[in-house]
Design a protein around this motif. Structure first.
Motif, PDB file in Angstrom:
ATOM      1  N   ASP A  76       1.022  -1.039  -0.116  1.00  0.00           N
ATOM      2  CA  ASP A  76       0.029   0.054   0.052  1.00  0.00           C
ATOM      3  C   ASP A  76       0.734   1.071  -0.173  1.00  0.00           C
ATOM      4  OD1 ASP A  76      -2.279  -1.523   0.013  1.00  0.00           O
ATOM      5  OD2 ASP A  76      -2.606  -1.308   2.220  1.00  0.00           O
ATOM      6  N   PHE A  77       1.913   1.229   0.940  1.00  0.00           N
ATOM      7  CA  PHE A  77       2.832   2.388   0.990  1.00  0.00           C
ATOM      8  C   PHE A  77       3.383   2.593  -0.625  1.00  0.00           C
ATOM      9  CE2 PHE A  77       7.034   4.111   1.415  1.00  0.00           C
ATOM     10  CZ  PHE A  77       6.797   5.298   2.322  1.00  0.00           C
ATOM     11  N   ILE A  78       3.741   1.417  -1.118  1.00  0.00           N
ATOM     12  CA  ILE A  78       4.494   1.880  -2.538  1.00  0.00           C
ATOM     13  C   ILE A  78       3.490   2.295  -3.461  1.00  0.00           C
ATOM     14  CG2 ILE A  78       5.182   0.353  -4.418  1.00  0.00           C
ATOM     15  CD1 ILE A  78       6.674  -1.797  -2.319  1.00  0.00           C
ATOM     16  N   GLN A  79       2.048   1.771  -3.329  1.00  0.00           N
ATOM     17  CA  GLN A  79       1.314   2.324  -4.157  1.00  0.00           C
ATOM     18  C   GLN A  79       1.032   3.782  -3.984  1.00  0.00           C
ATOM     19  OE1 GLN A  79      -1.707  -0.502  -3.472  1.00  0.00           O
ATOM     20  NE2 GLN A  79      -0.919  -2.040  -4.871  1.00  0.00           N
ATOM     21  N   GLN A  80       0.900   4.149  -2.734  1.00  0.00           N
ATOM     22  CA  GLN A  80       0.749   5.582  -2.479  1.00  0.00           C
ATOM     23  C   GLN A  80       1.863   6.357  -2.787  1.00  0.00           C
ATOM     24  OE1 GLN A  80      -0.499   6.178   1.764  1.00  0.00           O
ATOM     25  NE2 GLN A  80      -1.372   3.772   1.614  1.00  0.00           N
ATOM     26  N   LEU A  81       2.963   5.851  -2.997  1.00  0.00           N
ATOM     27  CA  LEU A  81       4.227   6.852  -3.191  1.00  0.00           C
ATOM     28  C   LEU A  81       4.404   6.986  -4.815  1.00  0.00           C
ATOM     29  CD1 LEU A  81       6.697   7.807  -1.394  1.00  0.00           C
ATOM     30  CD2 LEU A  81       7.916   5.877  -1.925  1.00  0.00           C
ATOM     31  N   SER A  82       3.752   6.180  -5.541  1.00  0.00           N
ATOM     32  CA  SER A  82       4.056   6.183  -6.961  1.00  0.00           C
ATOM     33  C   SER A  82       3.848   7.459  -7.511  1.00  0.00           C
ATOM     34  CB  SER A  82       2.865   5.132  -7.498  1.00  0.00           C
ATOM     35  OG  SER A  82       3.075   5.215  -8.920  1.00  0.00           O
ATOM     36  N   GLY A  83       4.944   7.938  -8.149  1.00  0.00           N
ATOM     37  CA  GLY A  83       5.071   9.192  -8.647  1.00  0.00           C
ATOM     38  C   GLY A  83       5.443  10.479  -7.950  1.00  0.00           C
ATOM     39  N   ARG A  84       5.515  10.220  -6.647  1.00  0.00           N
ATOM     40  CA  ARG A  84       5.509  11.382  -5.818  1.00  0.00           C
ATOM     41  C   ARG A  84       6.879  11.617  -5.444  1.00  0.00           C
ATOM     42  NH1 ARG A  84       0.954  10.902  -1.369  1.00  0.00           N
ATOM     43  NH2 ARG A  84       1.550  12.836  -0.833  1.00  0.00           N
ATOM     44  N   VAL A  85       7.656  10.826  -4.968  1.00  0.00           N
ATOM     45  CA  VAL A  85       9.150  10.845  -4.801  1.00  0.00           C
ATOM     46  C   VAL A  85       9.746   9.535  -5.149  1.00  0.00           C
ATOM     47  CG1 VAL A  85       8.891  12.452  -2.642  1.00  0.00           C
ATOM     48  CG2 VAL A  85       9.004   9.769  -2.494  1.00  0.00           C
ATOM     49  N   PRO A  86      11.303   9.862  -5.743  1.00  0.00           N
ATOM     50  CA  PRO A  86      12.125   8.566  -6.168  1.00  0.00           C
ATOM     51  C   PRO A  86      11.898   7.405  -5.131  1.00  0.00           C
ATOM     52  CG  PRO A  86      13.160  10.505  -6.322  1.00  0.00           C
ATOM     53  CD  PRO A  86      12.107  10.932  -5.409  1.00  0.00           C
ATOM     54  N   LEU A  87      11.837   6.297  -5.620  1.00  0.00           N
ATOM     55  CA  LEU A  87      11.732   5.075  -5.182  1.00  0.00           C
ATOM     56  C   LEU A  87      12.796   3.962  -5.836  1.00  0.00           C
ATOM     57  CD1 LEU A  87      10.677   2.961  -2.743  1.00  0.00           C
ATOM     58  CD2 LEU A  87       8.948   2.568  -4.582  1.00  0.00           C
ATOM     59  N   VAL A  88      13.657   3.439  -4.893  1.00  0.00           N
ATOM     60  CA  VAL A  88      14.712   2.228  -5.194  1.00  0.00           C
ATOM     61  C   VAL A  88      14.165   1.062  -4.507  1.00  0.00           C
ATOM     62  CG1 VAL A  88      16.907   1.762  -5.497  1.00  0.00           C
ATOM     63  CG2 VAL A  88      16.327   3.915  -5.902  1.00  0.00           C
ATOM     64  N   GLY A  89      14.389  -0.282  -5.444  1.00  0.00           N
ATOM     65  CA  GLY A  89      14.023  -1.294  -4.900  1.00  0.00           C
ATOM     66  C   GLY A  89      15.350  -2.374  -5.081  1.00  0.00           C
ATOM     67  N   ILE A  90      15.569  -3.085  -4.331  1.00  0.00           N
ATOM     68  CA  ILE A  90      16.757  -4.137  -4.041  1.00  0.00           C
ATOM     69  C   ILE A  90      16.497  -5.423  -3.906  1.00  0.00           C
ATOM     70  CG2 ILE A  90      19.049  -4.621  -3.313  1.00  0.00           C
ATOM     71  CD1 ILE A  90      18.986  -1.869  -5.043  1.00  0.00           C
ATOM     72  N   CYS A  91      16.335  -6.198  -4.854  1.00  0.00           N
ATOM     73  CA  CYS A  91      16.063  -7.685  -4.604  1.00  0.00           C
ATOM     74  C   CYS A  91      14.810  -7.878  -4.111  1.00  0.00           C
ATOM     75  CB  CYS A  91      17.217  -8.339  -3.478  1.00  0.00           C
ATOM     76  SG  CYS A  91      17.053 -10.068  -3.751  1.00  0.00           S
ATOM     77  N   PHE A  92      14.317  -8.276  -2.827  1.00  0.00           N
ATOM     78  CA  PHE A  92      12.960  -8.352  -2.392  1.00  0.00           C
ATOM     79  C   PHE A  92      12.306  -6.951  -2.557  1.00  0.00           C
ATOM     80  CE2 PHE A  92       9.791  -7.093   0.785  1.00  0.00           C
ATOM     81  CZ  PHE A  92       8.770  -8.471   0.636  1.00  0.00           C
ATOM     82  N   GLY A  93      12.896  -5.792  -2.642  1.00  0.00           N
ATOM     83  CA  GLY A  93      12.329  -4.589  -3.029  1.00  0.00           C
ATOM     84  C   GLY A  93      11.997  -4.619  -4.543  1.00  0.00           C
ATOM     85  N   HIS A  94      12.777  -5.014  -5.298  1.00  0.00           N
ATOM     86  CA  HIS A  94      12.586  -5.163  -6.832  1.00  0.00           C
ATOM     87  C   HIS A  94      11.167  -5.865  -6.931  1.00  0.00           C
ATOM     88  CE1 HIS A  94      13.924  -6.181 -10.879  1.00  0.00           C
ATOM     89  NE2 HIS A  94      13.626  -7.307 -10.564  1.00  0.00           N
ATOM     90  N   GLN A  95      11.313  -7.139  -6.125  1.00  0.00           N
ATOM     91  CA  GLN A  95       9.915  -7.803  -6.382  1.00  0.00           C
ATOM     92  C   GLN A  95       8.614  -7.336  -5.731  1.00  0.00           C
ATOM     93  OE1 GLN A  95      11.711 -11.109  -4.353  1.00  0.00           O
ATOM     94  NE2 GLN A  95      13.226 -11.440  -5.785  1.00  0.00           N
ATOM     95  N   ILE A  96       8.736  -6.791  -4.654  1.00  0.00           N
ATOM     96  CA  ILE A  96       7.378  -6.348  -4.133  1.00  0.00           C
ATOM     97  C   ILE A  96       7.034  -4.978  -4.970  1.00  0.00           C
ATOM     98  CG2 ILE A  96       8.401  -4.682  -2.266  1.00  0.00           C
ATOM     99  CD1 ILE A  96       6.181  -6.034  -0.529  1.00  0.00           C
ATOM    100  N   MET A  97       7.902  -4.182  -5.531  1.00  0.00           N
ATOM    101  CA  MET A  97       7.639  -3.047  -6.197  1.00  0.00           C
ATOM    102  C   MET A  97       6.707  -3.678  -7.289  1.00  0.00           C
ATOM    103  SD  MET A  97      10.801  -0.814  -5.688  1.00  0.00           S
ATOM    104  CE  MET A  97      10.516   0.156  -7.262  1.00  0.00           C
ATOM    105  N   ALA A  98       7.239  -4.775  -7.920  1.00  0.00           N
ATOM    106  CA  ALA A  98       6.538  -5.432  -9.225  1.00  0.00           C
ATOM    107  C   ALA A  98       5.335  -5.830  -8.971  1.00  0.00           C
ATOM    108  CB  ALA A  98       7.257  -6.295 -10.034  1.00  0.00           C
ATOM    109  N   GLU A  99       5.146  -6.356  -7.630  1.00  0.00           N
ATOM    110  CA  GLU A  99       3.644  -7.031  -7.130  1.00  0.00           C
ATOM    111  C   GLU A  99       2.942  -5.777  -7.064  1.00  0.00           C
ATOM    112  OE1 GLU A  99       2.136 -10.119  -6.103  1.00  0.00           O
ATOM    113  OE2 GLU A  99       3.682 -11.278  -6.980  1.00  0.00           O
ATOM    114  N   ALA A 100       3.295  -5.070  -6.363  1.00  0.00           N
ATOM    115  CA  ALA A 100       2.642  -3.633  -6.114  1.00  0.00           C
ATOM    116  C   ALA A 100       1.907  -2.936  -7.164  1.00  0.00           C
ATOM    117  CB  ALA A 100       3.206  -2.882  -4.988  1.00  0.00           C
ATOM    118  N   TYR A 101       2.840  -2.852  -8.280  1.00  0.00           N
ATOM    119  CA  TYR A 101       2.370  -2.160  -9.489  1.00  0.00           C
ATOM    120  C   TYR A 101       1.429  -3.366 -10.526  1.00  0.00           C
ATOM    121  CZ  TYR A 101       6.091   1.177  -8.021  1.00  0.00           C
ATOM    122  OH  TYR A 101       6.772   2.252  -7.333  1.00  0.00           O
ATOM    123  N   GLY A 102       1.363  -4.461  -9.988  1.00  0.00           N
ATOM    124  CA  GLY A 102       0.539  -5.277 -10.986  1.00  0.00           C
ATOM    125  C   GLY A 102       1.146  -6.460 -11.628  1.00  0.00           C
TER     126      GLY A 102
END
Length: 233
Positions: A76-102
């Motif tokens: 939910d946090f990732i979805q709310q953050l979308s487009g507002r400030v820069p976000l970087v994901g590493i490994c699990f971060g990479h994966q959960i961002m992909a899931e959060a975005y669809g």
């Protein structure tokens, strides 16, 4: 610039005492030009959306599909953050961002990716500056992989083992890496040694550890991340 590091895991065994937390590793990698705040997301700690200039999500022993109680709030946090400030994901971060975005992530039938992996650079974003290298080599440690891309994702680097190794989401102000640029060769080797004979067979562990003696591109990636969070797009 104030960077919020969302820690979704920690080094196992005594490795945290020896090498520091994942937040510490990113702090060493990215350098002294930022203020840093760490948030242990697994305990329910999440910052306010506008609290930091940029955010970074670390690796984790958890899978995005595991159902841990902190995972949905992070999505939910990732979805709310979308487009507002820069976000970087590493490994699990990479994966959960992909899931959060669809997109979709699974435990890959290809098995573990461990050691130093190399990727072909397919496209170049503005934050990569004038870099003209055709490949990228960084430490990895993962079983899970993104297998379906979200809408709006651009693949910047890939290999046969990991087709979606570096992703950019231009409309979301987000980038992510499957590999671990923050892992020093010493830490990555110690992690392999800790898992030798349990998760990894000895021959596999030996071969993976040997690759970590080769030069890696962690500092190149650090420069890219610094450019991205500072707005060089």
């Amino acid at each position: 610039m104030h960077l919020g590091i969302l820690e979704t895991g920690a080094p196992p065994g005594d490795l945290k005492d020896r090498f520091g937390s994942y937040g510490d590793m990113f702090r060493r990698m990215l350098g002294p030009d930022y203020r840093y705040s760490y948030y242990d997301v697994r305990t329910g700690r999440l910052p306010e959306i506008g609290q930091h200039t940029a955010y970074l999500i670390t690796g984790s022993a958890s899978g995005v599909y595991d159902g841990d109680p902190w995972i949905e709030p992070l999505k939910d946090f990732i979805q709310q953050l979308s487009g507002r400030v820069p976000l970087v994901g590493i490994c699990f971060g990479h994966q959960i961002m992909a899931e959060a975005y669809g997109g979709r992530v699974i435990k890959s039938p290809k098995g573990w990716g461990v050691g130093l992996h190399s990727y072909d650079i397919l496209r170049r974003a503005g934050w990569m500056n004038s870099d003209r290298e055709s490949t990228l080599s960084i430490p990895v440690s993962h079983q899970d992989q993104v297998i379906e891309l979200p809408n709006g994702a651009t693949v910047l680097a890939a290999s046969e083992f990991t087709p979606y190794a570096v992703l950019e989401y231009p409309q979301r102000r987000a980038i992510s890496f499957q590999g671990h640029p923050e892992f020093s060769p010493e830490y990555a080797t110690a992690l392999i040694d800790l898992r030798r004979g349990t998760r990894y067979q000895p021959d596999f562990a030996d071969a993976a550890a040997a690759t970590l003696k080769k030069p890696n591109d962690a500092q190149r990636v650090a420069g890219w991340i610094r450019n991205f969070v500072s707005g060089a797009r």
